[in-house]
Design an enzyme around this catalytic site. Structure first.
Site, PDB file in Angstrom:
ATOM      1  CG  HIS A 199     -28.796   9.495 -39.422  1.00 44.04           C
ATOM      2  ND1 HIS A 199     -27.621   9.584 -40.099  1.00 44.04           N
ATOM      3  CD2 HIS A 199     -28.501   9.773 -38.133  1.00 44.04           C
ATOM      4  CE1 HIS A 199     -26.660   9.917 -39.267  1.00 44.04           C
ATOM      5  NE2 HIS A 199     -27.153  10.027 -38.074  1.00 44.04           N
ATOM      6  NE  ARG A 306     -19.599  -7.344 -25.369  1.00 49.38           N
ATOM      7  CZ  ARG A 306     -20.820  -7.260 -24.847  1.00 49.38           C
ATOM      8  NH1 ARG A 306     -21.700  -6.432 -25.373  1.00 49.38           N
ATOM      9  NH2 ARG A 306     -21.159  -8.000 -23.802  1.00 49.38           N
ATOM     10  NE  ARG A 342     -14.701  -5.849 -23.522  1.00 48.86           N
ATOM     11  CZ  ARG A 342     -15.595  -6.822 -23.509  1.00 48.86           C
ATOM     12  NH1 ARG A 342     -16.138  -7.216 -22.375  1.00 48.86           N
ATOM     13  NH2 ARG A 342     -15.990  -7.378 -24.631  1.00 48.86           N
ATOM     14  CD  GLU A 441     -14.717  -9.923 -18.312  1.00 48.98           C
ATOM     15  OE1 GLU A 441     -15.773 -10.206 -18.887  1.00 48.98           O
ATOM     16  OE2 GLU A 441     -13.766  -9.373 -18.894  1.00 48.98           O
ATOM     17  CG  ASN A 464     -22.557 -11.563 -20.330  1.00 56.91           C
ATOM     18  OD1 ASN A 464     -23.615 -11.489 -19.714  1.00 56.91           O
ATOM     19  ND2 ASN A 464     -22.259 -10.744 -21.314  1.00 56.91           N
ATOM     20  CG  ASP A 465     -16.578 -13.811 -19.716  1.00 55.85           C
ATOM     21  OD1 ASP A 465     -16.730 -14.959 -20.185  1.00 55.85           O
ATOM     22  OD2 ASP A 465     -16.245 -12.841 -20.409  1.00 55.85           O
ATOM     23  NE  ARG A 475     -20.324 -15.250 -22.666  1.00 60.14           N
ATOM     24  CZ  ARG A 475     -19.814 -14.014 -22.676  1.00 60.14           C
ATOM     25  NH1 ARG A 475     -18.759 -13.703 -21.954  1.00 60.14           N
ATOM     26  NH2 ARG A 475     -20.366 -13.073 -23.398  1.00 60.14           N
ATOM     27  CB  CYS A 512     -21.229  -3.720 -18.954  1.00 55.97           C
ATOM     28  SG  CYS A 512     -19.667  -4.558 -18.674  1.00 55.97           S
TER      29      CYS A 512
HETATM   30  C1  PEP Z   1     -19.346 -10.023 -19.629  1.00 57.04           C
HETATM   31  O1  PEP Z   1     -18.557 -10.978 -19.608  1.00 57.04           O
HETATM   32  O2  PEP Z   1     -20.328  -9.926 -18.880  1.00 57.04           O
HETATM   33  C2  PEP Z   1     -19.143  -8.929 -20.604  1.00 57.04           C
HETATM   34  C3  PEP Z   1     -19.885  -7.848 -20.576  1.00 57.04           C
HETATM   35  O3  PEP Z   1     -18.191  -9.127 -21.556  1.00 57.04           O
HETATM   36  P1  PEP Z   1     -18.447 -10.005 -22.874  1.00 57.04           P
HETATM   37  O4  PEP Z   1     -19.891 -10.414 -22.873  1.00 57.04           O
HETATM   38  O5  PEP Z   1     -18.065  -9.149 -24.024  1.00 57.04           O
HETATM   39  O6  PEP Z   1     -17.520 -11.138 -22.642  1.00 57.04           O
HETATM   40 MG    MG Z   2     -16.681 -10.838 -20.667  1.00 59.73          MG
END
Ligand code: PEP
Ligand code: MG
Length: 551
Positions: A199, A306, A342, A441, A464-465, A475, A512
């Site tokens: 904190h 996550r 998730r 994704e 991202n995916d 990636r 996200c």
């Molecule tokens: C994504 O794939 O954009 C995502 C948010 O999941 P992660 O990065 O945990 O695979």
């Molecule tokens: Mg992902």
């Protein structure tokens, strides 16, 4: 940036910003907590209870005075401190020592605090571990009150001459010490120990106090009185810098201060575009302890928890009860704000030995996330039971990762129904209307988003995916960076299609993945009519400021 002859101490960047000042070590007066024999145990009990009551009053005052400095969500820590002092187990432990062992109250309080501290530290839960500092902090306050006739004994002092700015040096700071620092005098904090999750660091960040922690033994009293520059963003302390370096840092400080002051205007406000459209701005987290960062960041909810990090931080499958405890504490900490958890996304780059996953040539496209959950349904059901049980304690949303088909969504929903039926039969409380969503994704999910939208309550785009699979670019492979086009039109088209299809069924869409935090892409997202954006806590105010200039 600076002259290489200047001695630098390296630590962990805890709170960004640049500060100048002379090092002053915090001197804590050792509190006499040795065991003494007390004849009149009833009088001693009374003495303890009076001090406890005064401490609770002081903490109430501290809560009130911190509201402006820290905001309601941070100041609430002092209300939690008040509750700690009312904890029956804590009081009982102290009373037993006084009554059964004829011990003095100072000894009883400290012995109990140490016992509770050890107990918290041994817990397999970041949030509870964080309570270890708190129990010591509140107990110290009670002892200080007992030892001072006027109830105002200072347990620490800073020796500094004149009106010079001070960089406070210490091993670690308690939250109450941090919030009570005089910002006109203390311009930065440097510590030998400390945790970024404490904190203290959250408060330092909220108060805009540059801080470097975990410097280790190179920060020692031989440095008392030396002029230093603290670079909180870089985790550096520059000892006795030369004039040229000071000038460079003064310029950087001016720029940083201007940016921070600009961003602070957005704290506590809604996220709205220039034309007045409201966007939900949530935070991504990986651990319960990140909640404090979320609170300090002023996020409006959690857009992606996550949950696989619970599994990654575990030596074996986390059981239902331990998961329930974690989800419940996140939901409670978020006070009814949206929390999107998730379900397990293990596999690919995130593996734990005890899953005993077979070697795969293409793990990113392998047995991962929802595929693993649907193949090993006992793991999935344990998590869903923990989630549904926790749903009674806040505004939980459940989200499934790596969806590619209608069948997968139906299978996930079937397990959710099974779990609800079980809990109902067992008489366990849960929310039967937990909104269920999926991550979009995979290109497949985006392309059939018109078929998936009627089945769920919301979508969240995992860019991202989605980018990795659309562009067929791993990636994880840095060698492919030159081929990566984060704003590729194909990805943009899939996002546009997803949002349009969801809206046609009255469902909302968030993002996200990292693209959501990329300021170069925010304009596109707003134009595409995104409803929610979830980013790392440190980007919240920056993103709110950006959105206010768009659309
Ligand atoms: C994504 O794939 O954009 C995502 C948010 O999941 P992660 O990065 O945990 O695979
Ligand atoms: Mg992902």
């Amino acid at each position: 940036m600076n002259n290489s002859n200047i001695v630098q101490l390296k630590g962990i960047a805890a709170s960004r910003g640049i500060a100048f000042g002379k090092i002053a070590f915090l001197r804590r007066n050792a509190l006499p907590t040795k065991k003494r024999y007390i004849e009149d145990t009833q009088a001693e009990l009374e003495r303890f209870n009076q001090a406890r009551a005064s401490a609770i009053t002081q903490l109430g005052d501290l809560y009130e005075s911190s509201l402006e400095k820290l905001g309601e969500q941070n100041a609430v820590l002092f209300q939690i401190h008040q509750l700690m002092l009312d904890d029956p187990e804590y009081i009982q432990n102290i009373s037993d020592l006084i009554v059964n062992e004829h011990a003095n109250a100072e000894y009883a309080v400290f012995t109990t605090a140490t016992k509770f501290k050890e107990m918290f530290l041994a817990m397999d839960n970041d949030y509870m571990q964080g309570r270890a500092t708190d129990v010591i902090d509140v107990s110290r306050r009670v002892v200080e009150i007992m030892l001072s006739k006027d109830g105002n004994l200072k347990s620490h002092s800073i020796q500094a001459s004149g009106n010079e700015d001070i960089i406070l040096a210490t091993d670690d700071l308690a939250p109450s010490e941090t919030v009570q620092l005089d910002k006109n005098k203390v311009t930065g904090i440097i510590t030998t120990q400390g945790s970024t999750r404490s904190h203290t660091v959250i408060f330092a960040k909220t108060m805009g106090m540059p801080s470097v922690i975990q410097i280790g033994s190179s920060l020692n009293e031989s440095l008392e009185g030396k002029f230093v520059i603290v670079d909180g963003g870089a985790g550096l302390v520059l000892i006795e810098p030369d004039d040229a370096t000071i000038k460079i840092y003064q310029e950087r400080k001016r720029n940083e201060d201007a940016l921070m002051a600009h961003l602070e205007q957005f704290r506590g406000k809604k996220t709205v575009t220039a034309s007045g459209r409201e966007i939900k701005l949530y935070a991504n987290i990986g651990a319960v302890s990140d909640i404090d960062l979320v609170t300090a960041s002023d996020a409006e909810g959690i857009g992606l928890f996550r949950s696989e990090y619970i599994y990654l931080n575990s030596k074996d499958y986390p059981d239902e009860q331990s998961q329930f405890d974690i989800y419940k504490s996140v939901l409670e900490e978020m006070h009814n704000k949206v929390v999107i958890i998730r379900t397990l996304d293990i596999g690919a780059d995130k593996t734990a030995d005890y899953f005993m996953l077979k070697h795969e040539d293409n793990p990113a496209m392998g047995l991962r996330a929802v595929r693993l959950c649907l193949t090993r349904s006992h793991i999935f059901k344990t998590q869903l039971r923990a989630l549904y049980r926790a749903s009674a304690f806040g505004n939980l949303h459940i989200m499934f990762p790596m969806i590619t088909s209608i069948d997968e969504v139906m299978a996930c929903k079937k397990y959710c129904q099974e779990v609800q039926d079980e809990l109902k039969a067992e008489g366990i409380a849960f929310n039967p209307k937990v909104p269920l969503g999926i991550m979009v994704e995979t290109p497949a999910a985006a392309l059939i988003s018109d078929e998936l939208a009627p089945l769920v309550d919301f979508f969240s785009i995992g860019s991202n995916d989605l980018t990795q699979f659309t562009l067929a670019i791993d990636r994880q492979n840095a060698e492919l960076n030159s081929f990566m086009q984060p704003y590729h039109n194909s990805v943009k088209k899939l996002i546009a299609m997803t949002i349009k299809n969801a809206h046609a069924y009255g469902k909302w869409v968030g993002i996200c993945g990292e693209l959501g935090a990329d300021e170069h892409f925010t304009k596109t997202l707003i134009e595409l009519d995104i409803d929610e954006i979830s980013v790392v806590p440190s980007s919240i105010l920056m993103m709110r400021a950006k959105i206010s200039t768009l659309g």
